[in-house]
Design an enzyme around this catalytic site. Sequence first.
Site, PDB file in Angstrom:
ATOM      1  CD  GLU A 157      -1.399  -0.744   3.550  1.00  0.00           C
ATOM      2  OE1 GLU A 157      -2.601  -0.944   3.342  1.00  0.00           O
ATOM      3  OE2 GLU A 157      -0.942  -0.597   4.694  1.00  0.00           O
ATOM      4  N   GLY A 160      -3.817  -1.718   6.732  1.00  0.00           N
ATOM      5  CA  GLY A 160      -3.981  -2.841   5.810  1.00  0.00           C
ATOM      6  C   GLY A 160      -3.455  -4.146   6.367  1.00  0.00           C
TER       7      GLY A 160
HETATM    8  O1  0RQ Z   1       6.043   4.876  21.334  1.00  0.00           O
HETATM    9  O2  0RQ Z   1       6.190   6.905  20.015  1.00  0.00           O
HETATM   10  O3  0RQ Z   1       5.920   7.010  22.512  1.00  0.00           O
HETATM   11  O4  0RQ Z   1       8.071   6.200  21.497  1.00  0.00           O
HETATM   12  O5  0RQ Z   1       4.702   2.446  20.038  1.00  0.00           O
HETATM   13  O6  0RQ Z   1       6.690   2.146  18.103  1.00  0.00           O
HETATM   14  O7  0RQ Z   1       8.824   0.911  17.783  1.00  0.00           O
HETATM   15  O8  0RQ Z   1       8.652   3.354  17.023  1.00  0.00           O
HETATM   16  O9  0RQ Z   1       7.475   1.443  15.808  1.00  0.00           O
HETATM   17  O10 0RQ Z   1       6.893   3.452  14.293  1.00  0.00           O
HETATM   18  O11 0RQ Z   1       6.998   1.087  13.492  1.00  0.00           O
HETATM   19  O12 0RQ Z   1       5.125   1.851  14.993  1.00  0.00           O
HETATM   20  C1  0RQ Z   1       2.591  -0.837  15.528  1.00  0.00           C
HETATM   21  C2  0RQ Z   1       2.419   1.561  16.187  1.00  0.00           C
HETATM   22  C3  0RQ Z   1       4.599   0.606  15.380  1.00  0.00           C
HETATM   23  C4  0RQ Z   1       2.718   0.983  13.760  1.00  0.00           C
HETATM   24  C5  0RQ Z   1       3.057   0.570  15.228  1.00  0.00           C
HETATM   25  C6  0RQ Z   1       5.259   2.145  21.327  1.00  0.00           C
HETATM   26  C7  0RQ Z   1       6.692   2.584  21.184  1.00  0.00           C
HETATM   27  C8  0RQ Z   1       6.530   3.894  20.441  1.00  0.00           C
HETATM   28  C9  0RQ Z   1       5.845   3.252  18.061  1.00  0.00           C
HETATM   29  P1  0RQ Z   1       6.618   6.370  21.346  1.00  0.00           P
HETATM   30  P2  0RQ Z   1       8.008   2.017  17.196  1.00  0.00           P
HETATM   31  P3  0RQ Z   1       6.668   2.022  14.571  1.00  0.00           P
HETATM   32  C10 0RQ Z   1       0.357  -0.332   7.860  1.00  0.00           C
HETATM   33  C11 0RQ Z   1      -0.210  -1.648   8.196  1.00  0.00           C
HETATM   34  C12 0RQ Z   1      -0.451  -0.680  12.442  1.00  0.00           C
HETATM   35  C13 0RQ Z   1      -0.503  -2.056  11.919  1.00  0.00           C
HETATM   36  C14 0RQ Z   1       0.148  -2.129  10.584  1.00  0.00           C
HETATM   37  C15 0RQ Z   1       1.251   0.788  13.436  1.00  0.00           C
HETATM   38  C16 0RQ Z   1       5.373   3.583  19.482  1.00  0.00           C
HETATM   39  O13 0RQ Z   1       3.483   0.220  12.880  1.00  0.00           O
HETATM   40  O14 0RQ Z   1       0.420   1.595  13.785  1.00  0.00           O
HETATM   41  O15 0RQ Z   1       1.297  -2.520  10.453  1.00  0.00           O
HETATM   42  N1  0RQ Z   1       0.913  -0.321  12.758  1.00  0.00           N
HETATM   43  N2  0RQ Z   1      -0.617  -1.731   9.567  1.00  0.00           N
HETATM   44  O16 0RQ Z   1       7.294   2.758  22.461  1.00  0.00           O
HETATM   45  C17 0RQ Z   1       3.084  -0.012  24.494  1.00  0.00           C
HETATM   46  C18 0RQ Z   1       3.877  -1.982  23.510  1.00  0.00           C
HETATM   47  C19 0RQ Z   1       4.559  -1.187  22.529  1.00  0.00           C
HETATM   48  C20 0RQ Z   1       4.414   0.200  22.619  1.00  0.00           C
HETATM   49  C21 0RQ Z   1       5.672  -0.289  20.903  1.00  0.00           C
HETATM   50  N3  0RQ Z   1       3.964  -3.321  23.494  1.00  0.00           N
HETATM   51  N4  0RQ Z   1       3.157  -1.355  24.449  1.00  0.00           N
HETATM   52  N5  0RQ Z   1       3.682   0.790  23.591  1.00  0.00           N
HETATM   53  N6  0RQ Z   1       5.130   0.703  21.590  1.00  0.00           N
HETATM   54  N7  0RQ Z   1       5.346  -1.472  21.464  1.00  0.00           N
HETATM   55  C22 0RQ Z   1      -0.547   0.862   8.155  1.00  0.00           C
HETATM   56  C23 0RQ Z   1      -1.453   1.197   7.032  1.00  0.00           C
HETATM   57  O17 0RQ Z   1      -1.984   0.352   6.411  1.00  0.00           O
HETATM   58  C24 0RQ Z   1      -1.749   2.594   6.699  1.00  0.00           C
END
Ligand code: 0RQ
Length: 503
Positions: free
Chosen positions: A289, A383
């Site tokens: 996507e 997605g």
């Molecule tokens: O928090 O921003 O306060 O530091 O989550 O985590 O490690 O920087 O990773 O930027 O890749 O985001 C899943 C949110 C990951 C994103 C997610 C906290 C961590 C940090 C961000 P801070 P990272 P990323 C594509 C398809 C949706 C699903 C998907 C997402 C913040 O990738 O929204 O892939 N994905 N969809 O500290 C509490 C936990 C945590 C946590 C990480 N276990 N508990 N907080 N964090 N793990 C989307 C589309 O289709 C458009």
Amino acid sequence: MWERLRDKRLADKIVTAEVAAGWIEDGMTIGLSGFTRAGDAKVVPLALAELAKKENKPFGVNVYTGASLGSDVDAVMAEAGIINKRLPFQADPVMRKKINDGSMMFVDQHLSHTAEAIRQGAIDAIDYAIVEAVAITEEGMIIPATSVGNSNIFVENAKHVIIELNMAQSVELEGIHDIYTPAKQGEREPIPLTSVDQRMGTAGIPVDPDKVKGIVLTNQLDSPSTIVEPDEETAQIAAHLIEFLRQEVKEGRLPNNLAPLQSGIGSVANAVFNGFLDSEFTDLTVFSEVLQDAVFDLLDAGKISFASGCSITLTADKMKHVTENFAQYRDKLLLRPQEITNHPELIRRLGLIAINTAIEADIYGNVNSTNVSGTRMMNGIGGSGDFARNARLGIFVTKSIAKGGNISSIVPFASHVDHTEHDVDIIVTEQGLADLRGLAPRQRAVKMIENCAHPMYRDQLMAYYEEALTRGGHTPHVLEKAFSWHVRYAQEGTMLAKKPALV
Ligand code: 0RQ
């Protein structure tokens, strides 16, 4: 301007953003172009928020989009309190706060489902589609900019259409779109796509000129992506994944150039794609996507031969490079509607390798991608569900710990489940990779703990699992302790148990 506004029937429809915003009434539903900060309607939504503030009367609209928006549109509209309901995805801190305090309704929807729901009339009908374009052709086709998202379905189903004709977006984008919209369910033919680079639709979005109520001229680039550079842990995740793919090739389950790749958004997803740069793999294809920075690095390095997506979301430097050198990418790219990029029929047919991100996963492989501690929305499923369930390989990546180790991303029981164990084939952390294919829950648990959990949480997870085994069951659990880690984090600021009360 006239080389961009080529349909002379629309020549007298140019208005200001304020005039266009004034047409939108309380209680209406609007469909905005935009997918992960790319190709979004940039000025009319902001003018609407301004107008609502000025008039100071109760005002609210439902807002449908492709995915998250840039230009602070989500933040400004949320802050102004003018959104009744928003779908299907967002990634803005102000909006997140409003969603989590209950002042704004958010429908977290699979990104391929919005179009079907609109087509079926299952959700509120769209009054105004507001979509960005780089040009409007002689025949009245809207040429989208850096994303297609849901714009085609919004334009087709809206009562009225407002076009934001953006003079700052490169006209070179014309020609990279392939707009194909499936017919209604029950009357539909198979979608005729059998390869990543295949065209099957039109170069733009057909629109009835009578439905176009106004054209607003804009002059503003997309907001740059905010991903951070790969770090040691994300590089390790990429290395584990690439080693796994190497073994799959060796075993004859994948060809040398793998299978079409999909990756989610964010820093982790981008870093994983970056890992392919130093790998031996070439002639890779992408059917995804979002096309993030790493896809263009891989195109530059000659590693990717073709990339199909529904948006181009880049950091500021990369955006400048890609815009200035667009000619070299033109014949290697296609942008399609998100209903097509995320369509189960195509994902299964093409046999995708889908790589998405987890917030947490449990010992049985259920994945939470959206709700922190089971309750607080982060961004949305996006997605990831479209892809994980239907891909050849449904892969989830996450760092094994978060918040300096106070959170384990591998937990006894996922506090919210977006992707059930049935949809998840592989989980990768910087610690290692768990290939869960063909494993029963009791086999999965051991693999998850040994391969994916951080060493500081391994004994604690094993202690939970061993206690669960004494209760028996196909998927053993100690129900009264299943969420005790999340409770401990809320109460004590860490999931880590004090020994000897290890669980
Ligand atoms: O928090 O921003 O306060 O530091 O989550 O985590 O490690 O920087 O990773 O930027 O890749 O985001 C899943 C949110 C990951 C994103 C997610 C906290 C961590 C940090 C961000 P801070 P990272 P990323 C594509 C398809 C949706 C699903 C998907 C997402 C913040 O990738 O929204 O892939 N994905 N969809 O500290 C509490 C936990 C945590 C946590 C990480 N276990 N508990 N907080 N964090 N793990 C989307 C589309 O289709 C458009």
